[in-house]
Motif scaffolding. Structure first.
Motif, PDB file in Angstrom:
ATOM      1  N   SER A 391       0.853  -1.194   0.000  1.00  0.00           N
ATOM      2  CA  SER A 391       0.000   0.000   0.000  1.00  0.00           C
ATOM      3  C   SER A 391       0.881   1.233   0.000  1.00  0.00           C
ATOM      4  O   SER A 391       2.061   1.187   0.342  1.00  0.00           O
ATOM      5  N   GLU A 393       0.827   5.584   0.992  1.00  0.00           N
ATOM      6  CA  GLU A 393       0.136   6.704   1.615  1.00  0.00           C
ATOM      7  C   GLU A 393       0.839   7.992   1.226  1.00  0.00           C
ATOM      8  O   GLU A 393       2.070   8.060   1.194  1.00  0.00           O
ATOM      9  N   LYS A 421      -5.639  13.410  -9.458  1.00  0.00           N
ATOM     10  CA  LYS A 421      -6.014  12.006  -9.494  1.00  0.00           C
ATOM     11  C   LYS A 421      -4.751  11.153  -9.641  1.00  0.00           C
ATOM     12  O   LYS A 421      -3.845  11.498 -10.398  1.00  0.00           O
ATOM     13  N   ASP A 424      -3.392   4.257  -6.792  1.00  0.00           N
ATOM     14  CA  ASP A 424      -2.619   3.765  -5.661  1.00  0.00           C
ATOM     15  C   ASP A 424      -2.052   2.383  -5.956  1.00  0.00           C
ATOM     16  O   ASP A 424      -2.190   1.859  -7.062  1.00  0.00           O
ATOM     17  N   GLN A 428      -6.416   1.362  -7.508  1.00  0.00           N
ATOM     18  CA  GLN A 428      -7.632   2.135  -7.361  1.00  0.00           C
ATOM     19  C   GLN A 428      -7.337   3.611  -7.609  1.00  0.00           C
ATOM     20  O   GLN A 428      -6.274   4.118  -7.247  1.00  0.00           O
ATOM     21  N   GLN A 430      -7.510   7.390  -6.868  1.00  0.00           N
ATOM     22  CA  GLN A 430      -7.595   8.227  -5.685  1.00  0.00           C
ATOM     23  C   GLN A 430      -7.452   9.688  -6.090  1.00  0.00           C
ATOM     24  O   GLN A 430      -7.022  10.014  -7.206  1.00  0.00           O
ATOM     25  N   GLU A 431      -7.807  10.606  -5.167  1.00  0.00           N
ATOM     26  CA  GLU A 431      -7.689  12.036  -5.394  1.00  0.00           C
ATOM     27  C   GLU A 431      -7.029  12.681  -4.190  1.00  0.00           C
ATOM     28  O   GLU A 431      -7.227  12.248  -3.053  1.00  0.00           O
TER      29      GLU A 431
END
Length: 795
Positions: A391, A393, A421, A424, A428, A430-431
């Motif tokens: 993942s 962040e 935009k 990830d 997916q 993401q914004e």
């Protein structure tokens, strides 16, 4: 003869004078018997008269013949004065009948005219030949152009008239002599004689265009020099008008006027690709009797020869006025040479430093200098695993600077954030909110920028880590675009665009490190590649282009790489100039046996020593031995195998003196081998031609015997190039060459390489500190632990 001329003058009728039968014998024609006139009497009387007339003529024709011959001879001796039919006058008198009164009087008048002509032509002949003898100086009498020499010494006096003209007065005996090997010298003599003028000439006719009465007439000049009077008249007209171009520049006896020059040049201009022989044939077909020499002279004097030579050098005349590529390239190379020389004179180029790896390591160890620790990195597989499976962040950096110039002098452009935009790690969408800022740095090219969180890039939803991994997997891992895109979840064309983004420019070593370093020994070589889309004209080799490389022979650093459409001397010269423009000035340049490099190196690096690879030379010796003696030369021709061993032994020594001695021993065998096999001259000529550039490396501690450095680099390039199977265009080739240069120079050599270069990149071997450059870690097979605050990802 005396009675012939004096008798009639005293009024005596001549009948027979010294064998000349005259009118007295004709009297017998009148003393004929009278016949009775009867039937047919008139006809018989006319027939008798005709027979009597021709009987008298047959007895006196010798007189008419003698007089006609005499008149003809006298006419010739007088110089041909008067008409030539005068010699027929005695025959006219001979034909006149004397039995009737009118004809008798006419005959007597013609006889008087004939007598006067005989006396006149005798005098004219004597006058003519006396003048000729006087002009030739016979009987001890001097005569210059008909003037009797006075007793005074020869004299010439030159004065200037009131009108500004120059006047020369001559008296005495002079001789003017010119050689007959050139028609132009004779022409000057004719003009000089035509300008002579006597003050005692009272003639009122036959004057020239400028009102003179020349002492020597043009008719006489033409007769003396066997020249046409029309040509003499034309030369005098050129003299009078001051037309020196037509008078003084003539090289042939024919007259080359401005009109004829214009006609010749017109044909040249109409058919600019014609030779002078073709123009000559064309003019003769049109009836213009001009000589080949005149055509060449007209071409040279009019400037056409220089003009067409320059046009053929600069333009392709068969394709119209299209500039030749080779001429444009030569002009460009000349400009580059001038600019590089000026930059070197002004000191604008980065100075070159000569490095020695052993010396550098020893000095650092003694000084206790420790290199800065490299950036924190981890094995690439772990980073790939985290990017694909883990993942991610977003981390906001508190310190905001301009993305383009790095300046902290910024200000908010808008308080309203924008939405960025991105995709990830789970794939997916993401914004994240981002803000726009002004950059107040006057040198910034953009003036505004968007501040992204670390790891995000403009105009792409993919994170910067994915961009780096694509480049690393493709270039460093020798992969393909399709495999790279599949592994990282992007399209193959997207992977191609990301990799190409690293190749806009070649590596700016001087800008990154402030100096350029090399060992002073540079190897140069080339490799052909496939480039279907290019601007080359249609031909057999249209799809192939050539990549030139310059490699440091001891550090293996790639100093310069470039692609050119042709493999010729012009391309080699341009490549060497580009190497020089980077600041490199090698002491030694190592090449293969290609002959184009010799003149190029002497032109660009005149102080450099040109060395040729001994390995390539021995390969050529092997090829020539097989060519001359056949593939089975070791079995069929043992002497060929012995010659090959002796040539190889020349270079199997570390002593230059020993190598020279072995080389001379091989040359002593030349006559014996040529006597048995004349084609063996190929082997000996090859060795003699390349020997001066092969001896350099024997016993030298700095000059390598081979060009293995460039061969190693070309082998590495082939490993990348095989994934392409050819470049699509010149632009894509340029871009990938820049990618390859960066990957190669930062990638360390393997752990099983020789000890000196093991696990070190070419830039490190050259003495550059690359520990804090992220690309060095990527090319080492490592990846950074993202996100990281120690690295700002460039836009």
């Amino acid at each position: 003869m005396t009675s012939l001329f004096l008798g009639p003058g005293r009024g005596k009728t001549l009948e027979n004078v010294n064998g000349w039968v005259v009118e007295g014998q004709v009297q017998g024609y009148r003393r004929h018997r009278k016949h009775k006139r009867g039937r047919g009497g008139a006809g018989r009387d006319a027939a008798r008269r005709i027979r009597g007339y021709w009987a008298a003529r047959s007895k006196s024709w010798q007189v008419a013949l003698s007089r006609s011959i005499l008149l003809g001879m006298l006419w010739q001796l007088s110089g041909g004065i008067g008409p030539d039919w005068i010699a027929l006058l005695p025959w006219l008198i001979w034909l006149l009948p004397e039995d009737r009164e009118p004809w008798r009087k006419i005959g007597a008048g013609l006889w008087q005219i004939q007598r006067m002509l005989l006396l006149g032509y005798v005098g004219l002949s004597a006058y003519h030949w006396l003048g000729v003898l006087l002009q030739q100086g016979h009987w001890g009498i001097g005569m210059g152009f008909g003037c009797v020499v006075c007793g005074e010494e020869p004299r010439v006096e030159v004065t200037r008239t009131e009108g500004g003209d120059w006047q020369a007065e001559m008296s005495g005996h002079f001789t003017l002599r010119v050689s007959g090997d050139q028609a132009f010298r004779l022409r000057l003599m004719i003009i000089f004689l035509g300008l002579l003028q006597s003050g005692h000439d009272e003639r009122r006719s036959r004057r020239t265009r400028d009102g003179r009465t020349p002492f020597v007439r043009q008719e006489q000049l033409a007769a003396w020099t066997h020249t046409k009077q029309e040509q003499i008249s034309l030369w005098m007209r050129h003299w009078t008008r001051g037309d020196w171009a037509n008078l003084l520049s003539l090289k042939t006896a024919q007259v080359l006027t401005h009109e004829l020059v214009e006609r010749i040049v017109t044909v040249f201009a109409t058919y600019p690709d014609w030779s002078s022989a073709q123009v000559y044939a064309h003019l003769h077909q049109q009836g213009c009797q001009v000589s080949q020499a005149q055509i060449d002279q007209a071409s040279a004097d009019s400037g056409w020869q220089q003009l067409i030579g320059r046009l053929k050098t600069c333009y392709d005349l068969k394709a119209g006025l299209k500039l030749r590529d080779e001429w444009l390239v030569s002009q460009l190379l000349s400009q580059i040479q001038t600019l590089v020389a000026k930059l070197e004179t002004l000191g604008a180029l980065i100075p070159e430093e000569r490095t020695s790896l052993d010396d550098l390591q020893t000095l650092c160890a003694q000084a206790g200098v420790v290199a800065r620790p490299p950036l924190a990195a981890q094995p690439w597989l772990l980073a790939l695993e985290r990017t694909v499976l883990g993942s991610w962040e977003a981390v906001t950096d508190a310190k905001i600077v301009c993305t383009y110039c790095g300046s902290p002098n910024i200000a908010p452009k808008s308080n309203k954030p924008r939405l960025k935009k991105f995709i990830d790690a789970d794939g997916q969408a993401q914004e994240v909110e981002v803000l726009r800022y002004y950059c107040h740095n006057p040198h910034c090219s953009r003036k505004s920028f968007t501040h992204f969180p670390t790891g995000l890039t403009p105009y792409s939803p993919y994170r910067a880590q994915v961009h780096l991994l694509v480049m690393q997997m493709y270039a460093w891992g020798y992969s393909t675009y399709r495999r790279t895109g599949t592994a990282l979840g992007v399209h193959s064309m997207t992977a191609w665009r990301w990799v190409q983004a690293w190749g806009h420019d070649l590596l700016p070593v001087a800008a990154l490190f402030g100096v350029v370093r090399s060992s002073g020994v540079v190897g140069v070589d080339e490799k052909y590649v496939l480039v279907p889309k290019n601007d080359k004209p249609d031909g057999k080799m249209r799809r192939w282009m050539y990549i030139y490389v310059a490699v440091d022979a001891w550090t293996y650093d790639l100093l310069h790489i470039e692609i050119y459409p042709y493999n010729d001397e012009v391309s080699a010269t341009a490549f060497l100039f580009a190497l020089r423009a980077k600041g490199y000035h090698p002491d030694v340049i190592v090449t293969d046996l290609r002959q184009d490099y010799g003149p190029c190196i002497a032109k660009v690096f005149p102080a450099a020593l040109h060395h040729e690879c001994i390995f390539h030379a021995l390969q050529n010796v092997q090829k020539f031995v097989k060519q001359v003696y056949g593939p089975l030369y070791s079995q069929d021709h043992p002497q060929a195998a012995l010659l090959k061993q002796q040539i190889y032994a020349i270079f199997d020594t570390a002593s230059p003196q020993e190598a020279i001695s072995r080389y001379q021993q091989v040359l002593l065998l030349k006559d014996a081998y040529l006597k048995l096999t004349p084609d063996a001259v190929l082997i000996f000529d090859f060795i003699q031609r390349h020997w001066p550039k092969l001896l350099n490396a024997i016993g030298s501690p700095t000059i390598p015997t081979t060009n293995n450095a460039t061969e190693r680099l070309i082998l590495r390039f082939d490993q990348h190039y095989q994934n392409f199977g050819g470049f699509d265009s010149i632009a894509s080739a340029h871009a990938y060459l820049a990618v390859f240069e960066k990957i190669y120079r930062f990638t360390p050599f393997s752990q099983d390489a020789q000890l000196r270069i093991r696990a070190k990149s070419p830039l490190q071997l050259a003495g550059y500190d690359v520990s804090n450059i992220p690309l060095s870690a990527l090319c080492s097979g490592l990846s950074f632990d993202w996100p990281s605050e120690t690295l700002l990802v460039p836009n």
